[in-house]
Each structure stands twice: as structure tokens, then as C-alpha cells.
Design an enzyme around this catalytic site. Sequence first.
Site, PDB file in Angstrom:
ATOM      1  N   GLU A 244     -44.483 118.925 -12.313  1.00 60.48           N
ATOM      2  CA  GLU A 244     -43.635 119.973 -12.926  1.00 60.48           C
ATOM      3  C   GLU A 244     -44.194 121.148 -13.540  1.00 60.48           C
ATOM      4  OE1 GLU A 244     -40.820 120.130 -17.381  1.00 60.48           O
ATOM      5  OE2 GLU A 244     -43.694 120.168 -17.129  1.00 60.48           O
TER       6      GLU A 244
ATOM      7  N   ASN B 225     -45.782 118.608 -16.818  1.00 61.39           N
ATOM      8  CA  ASN B 225     -46.899 119.310 -17.099  1.00 61.39           C
ATOM      9  C   ASN B 225     -48.340 118.364 -16.958  1.00 61.39           C
ATOM     10  OD1 ASN B 225     -45.313 120.399 -19.317  1.00 61.39           O
ATOM     11  ND2 ASN B 225     -46.426 119.668 -21.270  1.00 61.39           N
TER      12      ASN B 225
END
Length: 465
Positions: A96, A67
Amino acid sequence: MSKTIAFEIIQKYEPIEEVRKAHQMSLEGFTRYMNSRECLLFKNECRKVYQDMSHPLSDYFISSSHNTYLVSDQLLGPSDLWGYVSALVKGCRCLEIDCWDGAQNEPVVYHGYTLTSKLLFKTVIQAIQKYAFMTSDYPVVLSLENHCSTAQQEVMADNLQATFGESLLSDMLDDFPDTLPSPEALKFKILVKNKKIGTLKETRERKGSDKRGDNQDKETGVKKLPGVMLFKKKKTRKLKIALALSDLVIYTKAEKFKSFQHSRLYQQFNENNSIGETQARKLSKLRVALNFQTPGLPMDLQNGKFLDNGGSGYILKPQFLRESKSYFNPSNIKEGMPITLTIRLISGIQLPLTHSSSNKGDSLVIIEVFGVPNDQMKQQTRVIKKNAFSPRWNETFTFIIHVPELALIRFVVESQGLIAGNEFLGQYTLPLLCMNKGYRRVPLFSRMGESLEPASLFVYVWYVR
């Protein structure tokens, strides 16, 4: 220390000419020397890339984030480009990107099914392109959490090629047709991690060896093929993979993890798994990719681990973790020669003030070892009352460390609290094998990872095998 080295130190740090000429050192000169980089606990040799970078990618620990676009709360907080910039500046090599369909055929990045704000996919990768190799020359992996329609996946593929150009790895390297390349071979390259249709050889045969662009796809109309349907667990929606995006996935094809046995038997060299933290803890009892925006112990360990090898984000695994037939068991260590580590914690220097204020805090230090289960240990000094400016402990601690290659040492400074518990003041974490011996200064960092200079600890370190 030889006389020659001593004289060199005097010449470099002694400010008083008469004392310097007499080959002596004043208190001011000695203080300057002790506050210099030469006296830090962290070895100078570990500040540069010194490990062999020609092994396959799988032979390295790689600094990875989860994230990456979030900078605070995972449900309500903002998505921000600073999440990517900050991670890259810290040496992170795997980012990510959660991709979703956006308005006007522009894919967006945010934490799905939450109220976090949205970023344009193209803006995210433009920021990554700018900062990708600022800290490290070694490859960056873009781990796509892909929820987009095939139409917007094609937009993503176009954005990736337009933004990264020749830096985007879009074909196998000729020297590595059926094995993973090394970080050295992939210097300044961007790799895309996503689901892939077919094999690398099938992709190359279909598109030909010239992969500088996707014009061939557009001319033949191959991009309009429906692709392969994949089923996501616990979801009724079918996920289609666009061929244009699939073709950009080379050595980092995402595959669902089933078991170690299944991976050993069937997993291809270019396939890799992302394993959830809960499952990973059950499998290995080690943490995996981290939310770089979340301060605390996990990030302290992550930052400390990847200080090594010049902060390049790639650390060569020990030999026993690189051998396919290794019998290494972290919970049952039978081989190897343990290290006996001795740390004499002498004093503290201008420790940070507590929220409750003045320099009269009641301070203590905790020394922790993180590694295999048998090496995990924590020892604590006595509390020095009402002196955070120059506390003196003069206490010695000994640790027996069975797997030094995996051990991290963490110094934590706290202020004793009788009602609300102890208050965190600062910490420093580093790999055991990156520790200098002798009299050393330990710098301290805040919970958010910011330097608390001039706050530090003064220690004497020795270890033997």
C-alpha cells in the site's frame, strides 16, 4: 526407513570415520542429523514453488500489507523505505502506498492527517523496483491510496513508467482480454491498483495498442481532460482521476465494496475491493491485509501461512474456495474427511532466556490450531520448573481438524509468571499440510520474527485422514 536411506544419512552426518565405515552413528552424528534441515518440521517440498501457478489471480491467497511505509507507530512514527524492503523480502506481493500532494510538484507518501514523516513517491517506487523480485518472481501490486491532485497524479504516472519501464503492466495481455491472467503470465510484472476511468477496451481503443509510453497522450492533449469526478464518503472534497494514471490500471481496478450479491451480479473481472478490517471480520471472520511492522499473533499467522509454496506470496486456494457455485460454509462443515493430528511434545532445546534471567525459567508450550471455527483449539503442556535449557514434557496431544487445507498450527513457548502473567519466549507457525511426520525439530522465532537458533522444540508428529 530403508537401509539405503539410513546409510546415506550416516555418510552425510557421521563425523567419525571408523563409526561411519561400520555403518553406525555416534551421538555426535545423530545430533548433527537431528539439527539439520532434513529433520525440521516444515516439509522441504513446500520450500519451493510446487503449486499450479496458471490459474487466474483470483484463485490465490496473496500476501498483502497495509500502511507498508510505516515501521512503528501509526500516528507519530517514521515512514521508512525499510517498510517496503522488509515486506518484499518476506514475500509480500501487495504493497500500500498512501499518496498526497507534496512541495515542488513532488507527490509524497505518509499516513494522512497524522504526524508520521514523509517520503517522496519516486523514492518509494525506486526502492520497490530494486527489491520487488528478490524473494519471488511473481507480480507485485502497488495499491495506491490516492489523495493527490490530477497534476501530481500525472507526476506519479511519469515516475511509475520511468522507474519500472517494461516491468510496468500498462496494457491487457493479448491472451487475457476479458479474464484475469495467472501469476505465471504476470511474472516480473508490476500492477497498479487505483480508480480507473472507463473500461480496459475503451482505454485501448483511445490509446491504440502501443502502450510503451504516454507520448500519444501528450501529443493529443488528452491528459489535460478533467477526467471523472469521484466522491469520497464523508468528505466534501471531490477527487479527480488523472487519465495518465488511470491508463496504468489494468487488472486491478479499485471499486468500493457494496455487498457480495452486488459483486456477483455486476463486478467486472478486473475490479477488486479493499474491505476494512472491521467489516471484513463481520463478513468472513478472517483477517485481511496486515501492518507488516506490527508483531504479534496476526503477523505470526500471516508469516506461517505464506511459508508455503516457496514463500512466493501466492498460495492456490483449495478447490472449494475456487468454485463459483461452492456451498462451503466455514461455520457449518458437513462434507470432507477430517484429519486426526497427533503431536507428542518431547522436549525443548536451549529455550530463550526470560527478561528476569538465568536458564532456570518455568517453561510451558501451547499448541494452537487456527482455521475454520470448528477447528480452533488450544492445548497446553504442564510447566517444567527451573529448566529452560533442556525441559522435557513427553506429553501427547490430539486434534481433529475438519478443514486441513485452511488449518495453521502454532507452537508458543512461554515462561510462567505468577504476578505479571506468562512471558512470551518464542513461537513457530506453519500450515498443517506442510508438516513432516515423525520425529522433528521445531525452530523458534522471536516476537519480531527473528530466528532464535539454536532454541527449538523436539516433537513426534503423525496425522491420518
